[in-house]
Design a protein around this motif. Structure first.
Motif, short mmCIF file in Angstrom:
data_model
loop_
_atom_site.label_atom_id
_atom_site.label_comp_id
_atom_site.label_asym_id
_atom_site.label_seq_id
_atom_site.Cartn_x
_atom_site.Cartn_y
_atom_site.Cartn_z
N ASN A 15 0.88 -1.17 0.00
CA ASN A 15 0.00 0.00 0.00
C ASN A 15 0.91 1.22 0.00
O ASN A 15 1.71 1.41 0.92
CB ASN A 15 -0.90 0.00 1.24
N LYS A 16 0.80 2.04 -1.04
CA LYS A 16 1.72 3.17 -1.20
C LYS A 16 1.60 4.20 -0.08
O LYS A 16 2.48 5.04 0.09
CB LYS A 16 1.48 3.86 -2.55
N ASN A 17 0.51 4.13 0.69
CA ASN A 17 0.32 5.10 1.77
C ASN A 17 0.96 4.68 3.09
O ASN A 17 0.93 5.44 4.06
CB ASN A 17 -1.17 5.34 1.99
N TYR A 18 1.53 3.47 3.13
CA TYR A 18 2.13 2.98 4.37
C TYR A 18 3.52 2.40 4.09
O TYR A 18 3.79 1.91 2.99
CB TYR A 18 1.26 1.89 5.02
N THR A 19 4.37 2.42 5.10
CA THR A 19 5.67 1.77 4.97
C THR A 19 5.46 0.26 4.99
O THR A 19 4.47 -0.24 5.53
CB THR A 19 6.61 2.16 6.12
N GLN A 20 6.39 -0.48 4.42
CA GLN A 20 6.26 -1.93 4.43
C GLN A 20 6.34 -2.47 5.85
O GLN A 20 5.69 -3.47 6.17
CB GLN A 20 7.34 -2.56 3.55
N GLY A 65 5.11 -1.03 8.47
CA GLY A 65 3.78 -0.83 9.03
C GLY A 65 2.80 -1.86 8.52
O GLY A 65 1.95 -2.35 9.27
N ILE A 66 2.91 -2.20 7.23
CA ILE A 66 2.03 -3.21 6.64
C ILE A 66 2.28 -4.57 7.29
O ILE A 66 1.35 -5.31 7.61
CB ILE A 66 2.23 -3.29 5.11
N ILE A 67 3.55 -4.89 7.51
CA ILE A 67 3.90 -6.16 8.15
C ILE A 67 3.30 -6.24 9.55
O ILE A 67 2.69 -7.25 9.93
CB ILE A 67 5.43 -6.34 8.19
N ARG A 68 3.43 -5.15 10.31
CA ARG A 68 2.86 -5.14 11.66
C ARG A 68 1.33 -5.30 11.59
O ARG A 68 0.74 -6.03 12.40
CB ARG A 68 3.22 -3.84 12.38
N GLY A 69 0.71 -4.64 10.64
CA GLY A 69 -0.74 -4.75 10.50
C GLY A 69 -1.17 -6.16 10.13
O GLY A 69 -2.14 -6.69 10.68
N ASN A 70 -0.43 -6.80 9.22
CA ASN A 70 -0.74 -8.17 8.84
C ASN A 70 -0.52 -9.15 9.99
O ASN A 70 -1.28 -10.11 10.17
CB ASN A 70 0.08 -8.59 7.63
#
Length: 245
Positions: free
Chosen positions: A42-47, A49-54
Motif C-alpha cells: 500500500n503506497k500510503n504505508y511503509t512496508q 507498518g504493513i507487516i505489523r498490520g498483517n
C-alpha cells in the motif's frame, strides 16, 4: 497438514497468478492493497507498518501465530462447518421434516428468528437457486486467499508455498462458481451469515443494498464489491472465471 510439508513447485502464468490473487479481491481492496504482487503493498504505508498490520490480523482475528497455525487455518477454510450448515439449509429448506429432524427445531420462522439457524434459513431461502452450487463458500475462499498473502508478507510462508496454497484453493473455487458476480454474492451472503445479519436488513430490489443502520457491519463491504464489479480496470472485470488453474 503440517507446517513442515514439502510443497511442490507450481508453474503459473501471470494471468493465472492474477486470477488467484483476485480471490482476495474484497479484503485486499478494503485494506488498500493492490493485486499486482503476492506481497501486500500500500503506497500510503511503509512496508514495516504493513507487516505489523498483517501480523495483527493473523494473530488477533484468526489466532495465527505460526506457520502451522496458518496452514491449519487454510485447511479449515477449504470448507468450514458454517458453509456446510448453510448448504444443508438450502438443500432442505423446502422439507419441513428434514429440517426438524436434523436440527431438532420447529420450522416456524418466528420461532427461529434471530438464531444462527433462523438467519441461515432466511438467506438460504433467498438464494437457494442462485447459490445452490456454491453456497457461501466465497467468504471462506476470499479470506483464505487474503491470509495467504498476509502469510507471505510477514514471512510465515515463502512465495513458492503461497502459490501452492493459492493454486489449491483456486481448484476448489473454480467449479463452485460461474463468474465473479456469483463469487461476490456468495461472499457477501457469507459475511451476513457470519455477522448474524438477517434478510430483513437487505433490499432485494437492488444489488447489495443494505439498511443504513447495518452499515458498520456489512454495508461498506457491499459497497466495495459493487465498486469492484463496476470497475472495468479491475481484474474481476477483465479475467475470465473459466481460466485454467
Amino acid at each position: 497438514m503440517h507446517s513442515n510439508i514439502e510443497v511442490s513447485a507450481v508453474l503459473l502464468s501471470q494471468e493465472q497468478k492474477q486470477w488467484l490473487l483476485s480471490l482476495s479481491g474484497h479484503l485486499s481492496m478494503q485494506n488498500g492493497y493492490s493485486l499486482d504482487s503476492l506481497v501486500n503493498t500500500n503506497k500510503n504505508y511503509t512496508q514495516e507498518g504493513i507487516i505489523r498490520g498483517n501480523q495483527s490480523v493473523l494473530k488477533n482475528a484468526y489466532g495465527v501465530n505460526s506457520k502451522e497455525d496458518l496452514i491449519n487455518t487454510f485447511d479449515a477454510f477449504c470448507n468450514t462447518n458454517r458453509s456446510q450448515h448453510f448448504m444443508m439449509c438450502m438443500a432442505e429448506h423446502v422439507r419441513q421434516d428434514l429440517i426438524s429432524k436434523r436440527y431438532h427445531v420447529d420450522r416456524d420462522q418466528n420461532e427461529n428468528r434471530g438464531t444462527e439457524l433462523g438467519i441461515m434459513l432466511g438467506w438460504g431461502e433467498r438464494h437457494k437457486t442462485y447459490l445452490a452450487r456454491c453456497g457461501i463458500r466465497a467468504f471462506d475462499i476470499g479470506r483464505y486467499a487474503f491470509l495467504c498473502r498476509c502469510g507471505v508478507t510477514v514471512g510465515l510462508i515463502t512465495e513458492d508455498e503461497a502459490w501452492y496454497y493459492l493454486a489449491r484453493i483456486g481448484k476448489v473455487a473454480q467449479p463452485l462458481f460461474t463468474n465473479w458476480q456469483e463469487f461476490a454474492t456468495s461472499y457477501i451472503v457469507g459475511r451476513c451469515v457470519w455477522l448474524e445479519i438477517e434478510t430483513k436488513d437487505y433490499d432485494f430490489d437492488s444489488n447489495f443494498n443494505f439498511r443504513y443502520d447495518v452499515a458498520g457491519k456489512v454495508n461498506d463491504a457491499a459497497q466495495d464489491l459493487k465498486m469492484i464489479l463496476s470497475d472495468d480496470d479491475h481484474p474481476w472485470c477483465q479475467l475470465n472465471w473459466e481460466i485454467v488453474i
